[in-house]
Scaffold this motif. Structure first.
Motif, PDB file in Angstrom:
ATOM      1  N   CYS A  29       0.824  -1.210   0.000  1.00 58.20           N
ATOM      2  CA  CYS A  29       0.000   0.000   0.000  1.00 58.20           C
ATOM      3  C   CYS A  29       0.857   1.258   0.000  1.00 58.20           C
ATOM      4  O   CYS A  29       0.555   2.218  -0.714  1.00 58.20           O
ATOM      5  CB  CYS A  29      -0.954  -0.020   1.192  1.00 58.20           C
ATOM      6  SG  CYS A  29      -2.182  -1.345   1.092  1.00 58.20           S
ATOM      7  N   ASN A  30       1.937   1.259   0.785  1.00 60.72           N
ATOM      8  CA  ASN A  30       2.799   2.446   0.825  1.00 60.72           C
ATOM      9  C   ASN A  30       3.440   2.711  -0.532  1.00 60.72           C
ATOM     10  O   ASN A  30       3.528   3.866  -0.972  1.00 60.72           O
ATOM     11  CB  ASN A  30       3.864   2.316   1.901  1.00 60.72           C
ATOM     12  CG  ASN A  30       3.311   2.535   3.291  1.00 60.72           C
ATOM     13  OD1 ASN A  30       2.182   2.984   3.460  1.00 60.72           O
ATOM     14  ND2 ASN A  30       4.099   2.214   4.293  1.00 60.72           N
ATOM     15  N   ALA A  31       3.894   1.673  -1.199  1.00 60.14           N
ATOM     16  CA  ALA A  31       4.490   1.850  -2.525  1.00 60.14           C
ATOM     17  C   ALA A  31       3.455   2.378  -3.508  1.00 60.14           C
ATOM     18  O   ALA A  31       3.747   3.247  -4.338  1.00 60.14           O
ATOM     19  CB  ALA A  31       5.088   0.541  -3.031  1.00 60.14           C
ATOM     20  N   THR A  32       2.220   1.894  -3.399  1.00 59.05           N
ATOM     21  CA  THR A  32       1.160   2.348  -4.293  1.00 59.05           C
ATOM     22  C   THR A  32       0.765   3.793  -3.979  1.00 59.05           C
ATOM     23  O   THR A  32       0.550   4.594  -4.893  1.00 59.05           O
ATOM     24  CB  THR A  32      -0.057   1.407  -4.218  1.00 59.05           C
ATOM     25  OG1 THR A  32       0.391   0.058  -4.440  1.00 59.05           O
ATOM     26  CG2 THR A  32      -1.093   1.756  -5.266  1.00 59.05           C
ATOM     27  N   ILE A  33       0.700   4.150  -2.700  1.00 63.50           N
ATOM     28  CA  ILE A  33       0.410   5.537  -2.322  1.00 63.50           C
ATOM     29  C   ILE A  33       1.527   6.457  -2.816  1.00 63.50           C
ATOM     30  O   ILE A  33       1.271   7.553  -3.322  1.00 63.50           O
ATOM     31  CB  ILE A  33       0.192   5.678  -0.802  1.00 63.50           C
ATOM     32  CG1 ILE A  33      -1.139   5.026  -0.403  1.00 63.50           C
ATOM     33  CG2 ILE A  33       0.216   7.144  -0.369  1.00 63.50           C
ATOM     34  CD1 ILE A  33      -1.380   4.932   1.088  1.00 63.50           C
ATOM     35  N   SER A  34       2.764   6.004  -2.715  1.00 62.93           N
ATOM     36  CA  SER A  34       3.893   6.798  -3.235  1.00 62.93           C
ATOM     37  C   SER A  34       3.782   6.979  -4.746  1.00 62.93           C
ATOM     38  O   SER A  34       4.124   8.035  -5.277  1.00 62.93           O
ATOM     39  CB  SER A  34       5.225   6.139  -2.873  1.00 62.93           C
ATOM     40  OG  SER A  34       5.450   6.233  -1.495  1.00 62.93           O
ATOM     41  N   ALA A  35       3.296   5.955  -5.432  1.00 64.35           N
ATOM     42  CA  ALA A  35       3.070   6.081  -6.878  1.00 64.35           C
ATOM     43  C   ALA A  35       1.986   7.121  -7.144  1.00 64.35           C
ATOM     44  O   ALA A  35       2.095   7.911  -8.091  1.00 64.35           O
ATOM     45  CB  ALA A  35       2.682   4.730  -7.477  1.00 64.35           C
ATOM     46  N   CYS A  36       0.950   7.139  -6.311  1.00 63.64           N
ATOM     47  CA  CYS A  36      -0.097   8.157  -6.438  1.00 63.64           C
ATOM     48  C   CYS A  36       0.487   9.549  -6.208  1.00 63.64           C
ATOM     49  O   CYS A  36       0.107  10.511  -6.882  1.00 63.64           O
ATOM     50  CB  CYS A  36      -1.222   7.901  -5.430  1.00 63.64           C
ATOM     51  SG  CYS A  36      -2.191   6.420  -5.748  1.00 63.64           S
ATOM     52  N   GLU A  37       1.415   9.633  -5.265  1.00 66.92           N
ATOM     53  CA  GLU A  37       2.084  10.914  -4.999  1.00 66.92           C
ATOM     54  C   GLU A  37       2.825  11.384  -6.248  1.00 66.92           C
ATOM     55  O   GLU A  37       2.726  12.554  -6.643  1.00 66.92           O
ATOM     56  CB  GLU A  37       3.057  10.747  -3.829  1.00 66.92           C
ATOM     57  CG  GLU A  37       3.772  11.998  -3.412  1.00 66.92           C
ATOM     58  CD  GLU A  37       4.732  11.766  -2.263  1.00 66.92           C
ATOM     59  OE1 GLU A  37       5.469  12.722  -1.949  1.00 66.92           O
ATOM     60  OE2 GLU A  37       4.775  10.663  -1.692  1.00 66.92           O
ATOM     61  N   THR A  38       3.538  10.482  -6.904  1.00 66.47           N
ATOM     62  CA  THR A  38       4.245  10.808  -8.141  1.00 66.47           C
ATOM     63  C   THR A  38       3.271  11.304  -9.201  1.00 66.47           C
ATOM     64  O   THR A  38       3.573  12.237  -9.954  1.00 66.47           O
ATOM     65  CB  THR A  38       4.996   9.566  -8.670  1.00 66.47           C
ATOM     66  OG1 THR A  38       5.920   9.133  -7.679  1.00 66.47           O
ATOM     67  CG2 THR A  38       5.732   9.860  -9.956  1.00 66.47           C
ATOM     68  N   ALA A  39       2.095  10.699  -9.243  1.00 67.65           N
ATOM     69  CA  ALA A  39       1.081  11.050 -10.244  1.00 67.65           C
ATOM     70  C   ALA A  39       0.285  12.289  -9.857  1.00 67.65           C
ATOM     71  O   ALA A  39      -0.461  12.814 -10.679  1.00 67.65           O
ATOM     72  CB  ALA A  39       0.129   9.881 -10.435  1.00 67.65           C
ATOM     73  N   GLY A  40       0.432  12.727  -8.601  1.00 73.65           N
ATOM     74  CA  GLY A  40      -0.384  13.846  -8.133  1.00 73.65           C
ATOM     75  C   GLY A  40      -1.833  13.450  -7.935  1.00 73.65           C
ATOM     76  O   GLY A  40      -2.733  14.275  -7.990  1.00 73.65           O
TER      77      GLY A  40
END
Length: 149
Positions: free
Chosen positions: A80-91
């Motif tokens: 989940c943290n890696a996926t949330i970080s990916a969302c952060e990259t995507a804004g």
């Protein structure tokens, strides 16, 4: 058992790809795994999602997270943290908040990385009210873990 051994070997190889910022290699390894019927496990998915997140391939990270859910594997804090970080990259603050909420509903432990990434997403998207609400959740969670509330 051969399938378990294959899964361990592929997980290690995918983890190496992640550390070397080789997301294309991850795709190739997943393709080979499917061809030889090696089953991906949570560790395999975690390494792959992290590789995509670190390479700013956020769409692939989100797609792989969805594939993991369809495979009926249960994501953990790392997933989940890696996926949330990916969302952060995507804004994509809305997806980050949905995932943080899903973690709470699924009883997946949220940690400082979870909240930090989700807050950063909200700030980047100028969603200050949502960031403030997350800060309040963090404060409440901290009090709970310290036995103060």
């Amino acid at each position: 058992n051969r399938i378990a051994s294959d899964t361990i070997a592929f997980s290690a190889a995918i983890s190496t790809c992640e550390k070397n910022d080789e997301w294309e290699c991850v795709l190739q390894l997943f393709s080979v795994m499917a061809q030889i019927v090696a089953e991906a496990n949570v560790i395999t998915f975690n390494a792959a999602i992290s590789a995509f997140e670190k390479s700013s391939e956020w769409e692939k990270a989100l797609l792989l997270f969805g594939a993991m859910l369809l495979s009926e594997l249960e994501p953990d804090t790392i997933t989940c943290n890696a996926t949330i970080s990916a969302c952060e990259t995507a804004g994509s603050w809305d997806r980050a908040l949905q995932l943080a909420s899903l973690m709470a509903q699924s009883k997946v432990r949220r940690d400082t990385t979870t909240f930090s990434s989700a807050c950063n997403c909200c700030f980047a998207g100028t969603r200050f009210e949502e960031a403030l609400q997350l800060s309040e959740v963090i404060a409440w969670s901290t009090k709970q873990s310290l036995g103060e509330g």
